[in-house]
Design a protein around this motif. Structure first.
Motif: not given
Length: 347
Positions: A255-264
């Protein structure tokens, strides 16, 4: 609605809350640090935890949840370890390049899997490992750029990965072992996390920024954004414990990596951050990995539920067919039981 459906709905709600609150706080903190030049990340995190504890204390007084004390040593150790892991992650970013820091974050998933296999005896299927591999490759393509290594930075990153993995595994195991909710655990561990960072935060920020957090000029605008960041952090901290408790540390990292992609993506759409085809490719590959991971997790949970139901059904049928089971449980009588016969020799 059945109990399983309610649990799934609660899990989806926890995941959604975690994504929305985390992306919101990243955008808020980016404005605070980039536009308003408040760059004291560790001290800010300690304020987040302090506000979270105060809000939970108010909620406790209003009887929104029940206080459930358990082993004090476990709470203290867990809280301090969480605080140390946050400080080490911030130090890792300060002593390494951004690319190496992203590699450090990517290493948390395989390290968590290794620790759970070695110490908890958990098993991860080949397809779960395959999906996680695709996810990590995608996030690596999207985020990792320069890789500059140095001995001190590498050592700090290693400690950061280990402490973060152990803290997240403990978040899950403590909730199950002591039968406490995510709110109860967060409420009891928050003071130790906050105290650890309140003491160490100003020194760490001094080392990383060469500036004094207490000498910073706190304008009205800065203060308002800091307060907003602290309020959002209540939701971030609560959803973190909730997600790990309901799912697993590995799922939380996914989920944290999903957040990273969304932030990008939001960074490119909203503030027009530089964005390349490499970023786009990495995000797409990472999304494929996340979808596969979600699909395989749902598939395996359904298989486990079906197996458990089959075993329960088989045990029930065996209990009905065996008269001894019924007699021992007090649920029946022996069909061949005869009434006592009068013996004249005993009269």
């Amino acid at each position: 609605m059945g109990e399983g459906e309610q649990f799934q709905l609660g899990t989806v709600g926890a995941l959604s809350l975690s994504v929305v609150s985390s992306v919101s706080i990243v955008i808020c903190n980016k404005a605070l640090m980039s536009s308003l030049h408040f760059i004291f990340a560790t001290t800010l995190t300690s304020w987040h935890l302090l506000v979270t504890f105060c809000s939970l204390h108010v909620a406790l007084k209003m009887r929104f949840f029940e206080h459930k004390p358990f082993e004090q040593k476990a709470v203290m150790g867990f809280g301090i370890l969480n605080g140390i892991s946050i400080g080490l992650l911030n130090l890792s970013l300060g002593f390494n390049s951004v690319g190496f820091y992203q590699m450090t974050k990517l290493a948390i998933i395989p390290c968590t899997i290794l620790l759970e296999i070695l110490f908890l005896g958990k098993k991860f299927s080949k397809r779960i490992q395959f999906a996680l591999g695709i996810l990590l490759v995608g996030v690596g393509i999207a985020t990792v750029t320069d890789l500059q290594l140095n001995a001190l930075g590498s050592f700090i990153s290693l400690l950061a990965v280990i402490t973060t993995c152990v803290a997240q595994i403990m978040t899950n195991t403590i909730q199950k072992k002591y039968k406490v909710s995510s709110t109860q655990l967060l409420y009891q561990s928050c003071p130790y996390q906050a105290a650890t960072l309140l003491i160490s935060g100003p020194y760490l920020d001094k080392v990383l920024t060469d500036l004094n957090v207490f000498a910073f000029k706190y304008t009205t605008q800065v203060t308002v954004v800091i307060v907003l960041s602290c309020l959002i952090s209540i939701s971030v901290n609560f959803s973190t414990f909730l997600v790990i408790g309901r799912t697993s540390p590995v799922t939380y990292q996914v989920l944290g990596h999903l957040k990273t992609c969304l932030v990008l993506a939001f960074g490119y759409i909203i503030v027009r951050d530089p964005f390349s085809w490499r970023n786009i490719l990495g995000i797409l590959v990472a999304m494929v990995g996340m979808l596969l991971y979600s699909y395989y997790c749902i598939l395996e949970s359904q298989q486990k539920a079906a197996e458990a139901a089959a075993q329960a059904s088989q045990a029930s049928r065996e209990g009905e067919s065996d008269p001894l089971v019924a007699v021992e449980s007090g649920g029946g009588t022996l069909l061949n039981k005869r009434p006592p016969v009068w013996n004249k020799d005993k009269d």
